[in-house]
Write a protein that holds these residues in place. Structure first.
Motif, PDB file in Angstrom:
ATOM      1  N   ALA A  32       0.954   4.074  -2.943  1.00  0.00           N
ATOM      2  CA  ALA A  32       0.720   5.483  -2.638  1.00  0.00           C
ATOM      3  C   ALA A  32       1.862   6.345  -3.170  1.00  0.00           C
ATOM      4  O   ALA A  32       1.637   7.441  -3.700  1.00  0.00           O
ATOM      5  CB  ALA A  32       0.576   5.673  -1.128  1.00  0.00           C
TER       6      ALA A  32
ATOM      7  N   GLU B  86       5.213  12.840   3.435  1.00  0.00           N
ATOM      8  CA  GLU B  86       4.356  11.734   3.866  1.00  0.00           C
ATOM      9  C   GLU B  86       4.626  11.384   5.328  1.00  0.00           C
ATOM     10  O   GLU B  86       3.697  11.165   6.115  1.00  0.00           O
ATOM     11  CB  GLU B  86       4.619  10.527   2.964  1.00  0.00           C
ATOM     12  CG  GLU B  86       3.645   9.381   3.141  1.00  0.00           C
ATOM     13  CD  GLU B  86       2.305   9.611   2.481  1.00  0.00           C
ATOM     14  OE1 GLU B  86       1.467   8.698   2.516  1.00  0.00           O
ATOM     15  OE2 GLU B  86       2.079  10.714   1.923  1.00  0.00           O
TER      16      GLU B  86
ATOM     17  N   PHE C 295       6.914   3.693   0.510  1.00  0.00           N
ATOM     18  CA  PHE C 295       6.484   4.877  -0.250  1.00  0.00           C
ATOM     19  C   PHE C 295       7.632   5.371  -1.127  1.00  0.00           C
ATOM     20  O   PHE C 295       7.432   5.712  -2.300  1.00  0.00           O
ATOM     21  CB  PHE C 295       6.032   5.972   0.715  1.00  0.00           C
ATOM     22  CG  PHE C 295       5.552   7.225   0.042  1.00  0.00           C
ATOM     23  CD1 PHE C 295       4.201   7.425  -0.218  1.00  0.00           C
ATOM     24  CD2 PHE C 295       6.438   8.233  -0.331  1.00  0.00           C
ATOM     25  CE1 PHE C 295       3.753   8.583  -0.829  1.00  0.00           C
ATOM     26  CE2 PHE C 295       6.006   9.391  -0.944  1.00  0.00           C
ATOM     27  CZ  PHE C 295       4.653   9.569  -1.196  1.00  0.00           C
TER      28      PHE C 295
ATOM     29  N   ARG D  57       1.504   6.731  -6.977  1.00  0.00           N
ATOM     30  CA  ARG D  57       0.400   7.630  -7.329  1.00  0.00           C
ATOM     31  C   ARG D  57       0.801   9.094  -7.168  1.00  0.00           C
ATOM     32  O   ARG D  57       0.449   9.944  -7.991  1.00  0.00           O
ATOM     33  CB  ARG D  57      -0.814   7.317  -6.452  1.00  0.00           C
ATOM     34  CG  ARG D  57      -1.565   6.042  -6.842  1.00  0.00           C
ATOM     35  CD  ARG D  57      -2.656   5.728  -5.836  1.00  0.00           C
ATOM     36  NE  ARG D  57      -3.458   4.583  -6.245  1.00  0.00           N
ATOM     37  CZ  ARG D  57      -4.342   3.963  -5.464  1.00  0.00           C
ATOM     38  NH1 ARG D  57      -4.521   4.393  -4.200  1.00  0.00           N
ATOM     39  NH2 ARG D  57      -5.035   2.939  -5.909  1.00  0.00           N
ATOM     40  N   GLN D  58       1.521   9.399  -6.103  1.00  0.00           N
ATOM     41  CA  GLN D  58       1.913  10.795  -5.886  1.00  0.00           C
ATOM     42  C   GLN D  58       3.048  11.237  -6.799  1.00  0.00           C
ATOM     43  O   GLN D  58       3.196  12.426  -7.087  1.00  0.00           O
ATOM     44  CB  GLN D  58       2.323  10.989  -4.418  1.00  0.00           C
ATOM     45  CG  GLN D  58       1.169  10.934  -3.444  1.00  0.00           C
ATOM     46  CD  GLN D  58       1.537  11.507  -2.085  1.00  0.00           C
ATOM     47  OE1 GLN D  58       2.289  12.469  -1.989  1.00  0.00           O
ATOM     48  NE2 GLN D  58       1.010  10.906  -1.028  1.00  0.00           N
TER      49      GLN D  58
ATOM     50  N   LYS E  86       0.831  -1.210   0.000  1.00  0.00           N
ATOM     51  CA  LYS E  86       0.000   0.000   0.000  1.00  0.00           C
ATOM     52  C   LYS E  86       0.863   1.256   0.000  1.00  0.00           C
ATOM     53  O   LYS E  86       0.548   2.239  -0.673  1.00  0.00           O
ATOM     54  CB  LYS E  86      -0.927  -0.010   1.214  1.00  0.00           C
ATOM     55  CG  LYS E  86      -2.049  -1.039   1.135  1.00  0.00           C
ATOM     56  CD  LYS E  86      -2.970  -0.936   2.332  1.00  0.00           C
ATOM     57  CE  LYS E  86      -4.114  -1.935   2.237  1.00  0.00           C
ATOM     58  NZ  LYS E  86      -5.018  -1.856   3.427  1.00  0.00           N
TER      59      LYS E  86
END
Length: 242
Positions: free
Chosen positions: A26, A136, A146, A29-30, A22
């Motif tokens: 994320a 983040e 991430f 996506r960013q 996850k």
């Protein structure tokens, strides 16, 4: 990739850091808008690399192993046949020393991870992925994957765009007709604007520019790049130490 939680209450930054799919998703996506923007620089690098007589394989290896846009562009300016080894290595080192500071800011969490995850993820560290990851973590979403997700996306985009630029460069007989003779200067002016932090940057930049100009006139070859970067870095470090 299952999520794993790593906790070390004895550390200064107490709490937990996770590493899971996850978080990687994320990050991707960013990062995609930044990856698209980075592809423009990658295309320019690829075209200029072709004009410097680099093959597709050489462009791929440089982008995959060095993975540092500003350093790669500087290396192109230093490139010769055969390449001069030490100026290229030292210039790349100076340009990328900021990565040491970025790694230090991440260390309170990354040192809790197993070595393979920690060092494997840090390979994809860049200015953009560092900034996204620190933002983040500041929001208490501390998934170290991430950085891996955002970094992988930008890594793939960079390699793909540099290879595409090199391939397209074969069809450009006269780079000056397309303004590509100014591309090197334009890219670095853009990078400088992005690095500007205020008036404190004026003195190191001025010293770097003066030393580079004087060295270019007095010393044959491309040593002026290395000398300008070195002197500017020393002045900047002295100002921060005061």
């Amino acid at each position: 990739m299952s999520e794993t939680v790593y906790v070390d209450n004895n550390r200064e930054a107490a709490g937990e850091v996770t590493f899971g799919f996850k978080g990687a998703l994320a990050g991707a996506r960013q990062a995609w808008p930044l990856a698209v923007g980075g592809c423009a620089d990658g295309l320019v690098f690829g075209v200029l690399a072709h004009q410097s007589h680099q093959s597709l394989l050489e462009v791929f290896l440089m982008s995959a192993l060095v993975y540092a846009g500003s350093a790669q562009l500087l290396v192109l300016h230093l490139w010769s046949l055969p390449p001069v080894f030490w100026p290229i290595v030292l210039t790349t080192l100076l340009v990328n020393l900021r990565m040491v500071l970025m790694g230090m800011t991440l260390s309170p969490w990354w040192r809790r991870l197993p070595p393979l995850k920690a060092y494997g993820t840090l390979f994809f560290l860049s200015d953009e992925t560092w900034a996204l990851t620190m933002g983040e973590f500041a929001r208490e979403r501390r998934d170290a994957a991430f950085l891996l997700g955002s970094g992988l996306l930008m890594f793939v985009g960079w390699i793909g765009s540099t290879l595409l630029g090199c391939w397209l460069g074969g069809g450009i007989a006269d780079p000056a007709a397309w303004g590509l003779d100014f591309a090197f200067t334009a890219v670095f002016l853009t990078l400088l604007l992005g690095m500007w932090k205020g008036k404190a940057d004026i003195l190191p930049w001025l010293v770097s520019a003066v030393v580079a100009v004087v060295a270019a006139r007095l010393i044959p070859g491309n040593w002026y790049i290395l000398l300008g970067a070195l002197c500017g870095s020393v002045v900047g470090a002295m100002r921060h130490a005061d």
